[in-house]
Design an enzyme around this catalytic site. Sequence first.
Site, PDB file in Angstrom:
ATOM      1  N   GLU A   1     -19.169 -34.558  75.692  1.00  0.00           N
ATOM      2  CA  GLU A   1     -20.293 -34.424  75.948  1.00  0.00           C
ATOM      3  C   GLU A   1     -21.406 -35.146  76.502  1.00  0.00           C
ATOM      4  O   GLU A   1     -21.023 -36.225  75.937  1.00  0.00           O
ATOM      5  CB  GLU A   1     -20.696 -33.154  74.967  1.00  0.00           C
ATOM      6  CG  GLU A   1     -22.014 -32.915  74.995  1.00  0.00           C
ATOM      7  CD  GLU A   1     -22.348 -32.276  73.732  1.00  0.00           C
ATOM      8  OE1 GLU A   1     -22.353 -33.438  72.717  1.00  0.00           O
ATOM      9  OE2 GLU A   1     -22.746 -31.100  73.647  1.00  0.00           O
TER      10      GLU A   1
ATOM     11  N   CYS B   1     -27.026 -27.232  72.967  1.00  0.00           N
ATOM     12  CA  CYS B   1     -25.721 -27.448  73.318  1.00  0.00           C
ATOM     13  C   CYS B   1     -24.740 -26.419  74.264  1.00  0.00           C
ATOM     14  O   CYS B   1     -23.196 -26.168  73.992  1.00  0.00           O
ATOM     15  CB  CYS B   1     -24.743 -27.032  72.112  1.00  0.00           C
ATOM     16  SG  CYS B   1     -25.984 -25.618  71.219  1.00  0.00           S
TER      17      CYS B   1
ATOM     18  N   GLU C   1     -22.353 -26.360  62.530  1.00  0.00           N
ATOM     19  CA  GLU C   1     -22.735 -26.154  64.835  1.00  0.00           C
ATOM     20  C   GLU C   1     -22.947 -27.677  65.969  1.00  0.00           C
ATOM     21  O   GLU C   1     -23.528 -27.603  65.254  1.00  0.00           O
ATOM     22  CB  GLU C   1     -24.000 -25.418  65.219  1.00  0.00           C
ATOM     23  CG  GLU C   1     -24.103 -23.922  64.411  1.00  0.00           C
ATOM     24  CD  GLU C   1     -25.300 -22.673  64.145  1.00  0.00           C
ATOM     25  OE1 GLU C   1     -24.910 -21.695  63.697  1.00  0.00           O
ATOM     26  OE2 GLU C   1     -26.181 -23.529  64.277  1.00  0.00           O
TER      27      GLU C   1
ATOM     28  N   LYS D   1     -33.855 -31.564  56.477  1.00  0.00           N
ATOM     29  CA  LYS D   1     -33.644 -33.879  57.102  1.00  0.00           C
ATOM     30  C   LYS D   1     -33.788 -32.872  58.518  1.00  0.00           C
ATOM     31  O   LYS D   1     -32.897 -32.828  59.347  1.00  0.00           O
ATOM     32  CB  LYS D   1     -32.748 -34.209  56.571  1.00  0.00           C
ATOM     33  CG  LYS D   1     -32.893 -35.793  56.398  1.00  0.00           C
ATOM     34  CD  LYS D   1     -33.081 -36.207  57.825  1.00  0.00           C
ATOM     35  CE  LYS D   1     -32.160 -36.463  58.961  1.00  0.00           C
ATOM     36  NZ  LYS D   1     -32.226 -37.180  60.352  1.00  0.00           N
TER      37      LYS D   1
END
Length: 484
Positions: free
Chosen positions: A388, A286, A252, A176
């Site tokens: 973040e 990331c 992750e 997906k």
Amino acid sequence: MKSFLNYIDGRFVRGKREFADVNPADGSVIAQVTEADQEQVDEAVHAARRALRGEWGGLTVRERAARLHKVADAIEKRFDCFVQAEVADTGKPISLASRLDVPRAAANFRVFADLVKMAGVEAFQTETPDGKSALNYAVRKPLGVVGVITPWNLPLLLLTWKVAPALACGNAVVVKPSEETPATATLLAEAMQKAGIPNGAYNVVHGFGPGSAGEFLTQHADVNAVTFTGESKTGAAIMQAVASAVKPVSFELGGKNAAIVFADCNFENAVDGLAEAVFLNTGQVCLCAERVYVERNIFDRFVEALKQKAERLNAGWPTDRSTELGPLISAQHREKVLSYYRLAREEGAVVVTGGGVPQFGDGRDQGFYVQPTIYTGLPESARCVKEEIFGPVCHIAAFDSEEQAIAMANDTKYGLAASIWTSDLKRGHRVAQSMNVGITWVNCWFLRDLRTPFGGVGLSGIGREGGIHSLNFYSELNNICIQL
Ligand code: NAD
Ligand code: 6OD
């Protein structure tokens, strides 16, 4: 107008609903994407199960590895097609997609095809208390049907980073991809066909997360494991979705990565490295450094040098080979990043450069560009230093001692990556080993060897992928004990 369809059991199939795929460089609609409903996700999972019982499940490791090399060949054969699709979907500079995303996709297949052939089994000769002996050995078996859910920042790289080892271990996958970037997962289906990957081994369902293909996939009773890359809060939602079935997960997740720059570093190398670590892919990696700690006696010089780099970045059209900085992925993500730009001011930041939206006077003004931005002067408790942002932005703070730098770097709920910049090798080892993260670079950043463990601690994830760690996640070990 192009259409991106689901790929189920070797066929491209339309769903009942569609959504738009937008080019972030100018906001134009470039394709319609079919959304998989519950029924189509069911079909994809069942097709994957059949593949495991059929030709795919019957291949030897060597045969599977040979087919995965063919997938890499097929990607390389249509290299430009993959690059163009990734650039149109993400707005990333064509130079970046050509040197990073697409080559890494092919490399992911080659590396895991080769590694799986070399993966041995554990064996122990066991002495029993009554003086007899036994032989223990473990065999590796696929998990079964693996649900693969991926984000938009490095769409093909991150999808193949999971699909390649999952297939290498003999699983069948239902992927997906992010709703923002459906193109290359769909193109990959064509590469799978060309490479002779049997129907059902690789399936694509398009759609969103909650109430859509993402949730249907994670909650599906016949999915044996879920591997996910994305935001930490999405990871938490997926964990809840799979909890009652106790499915294995590999996560992750997000980061708020620190870089520590010591006064004894190679200054030019550190500035060049940090310019990459902060601004690559418009900060949407990331691993990007959003917190930079610099030893006080080089602080002003360093801030000025990084400012010069930021201001010289060429924010062109993504298809232009000289472009260095593309737009953010979407209007919604730009609003999130701009809300942090506003918050930084409210929190008392000194704006060294940027902090707004560039004006071009052409179609890019309808795209999702923001200025590369550097702040100083925030307390370590500020939200802009803690949360973040996932944009081309960093906060730079000064430190006075190694201990203080380590404490500041580790003062976060995340723990993905860190980078240390120093010419003192002993200090490099010492500081690197004290970082509470999964990956630490010394005098470099995002230098990858695919055999090494990759993953995060805390809010940054669960588990490690890469090399044998991927093979261990994507397979079950059955230990066999034989009395001799
Ligand atoms: P996201 O979590 O919003 O979405 C990722 C994927 O999950 C998408 O395909 C989305 O449709 C799907 N999804 C969303 N909600 C879901 C649900 N409830 N159930 C099932 N699927 C669901 O992340 P994003 O915005 O696409 O990506 C950016 C984030 O990813 C950042 O936080 C970044 O740090 C992180 N990231 C981490 C790594 C890593 O290796 N640690 C790599 C890349 C990106
Ligand atoms: O290089 C990789 O294998 C990897 N997983 C990179 C992740 C980058 C995050 O955006």
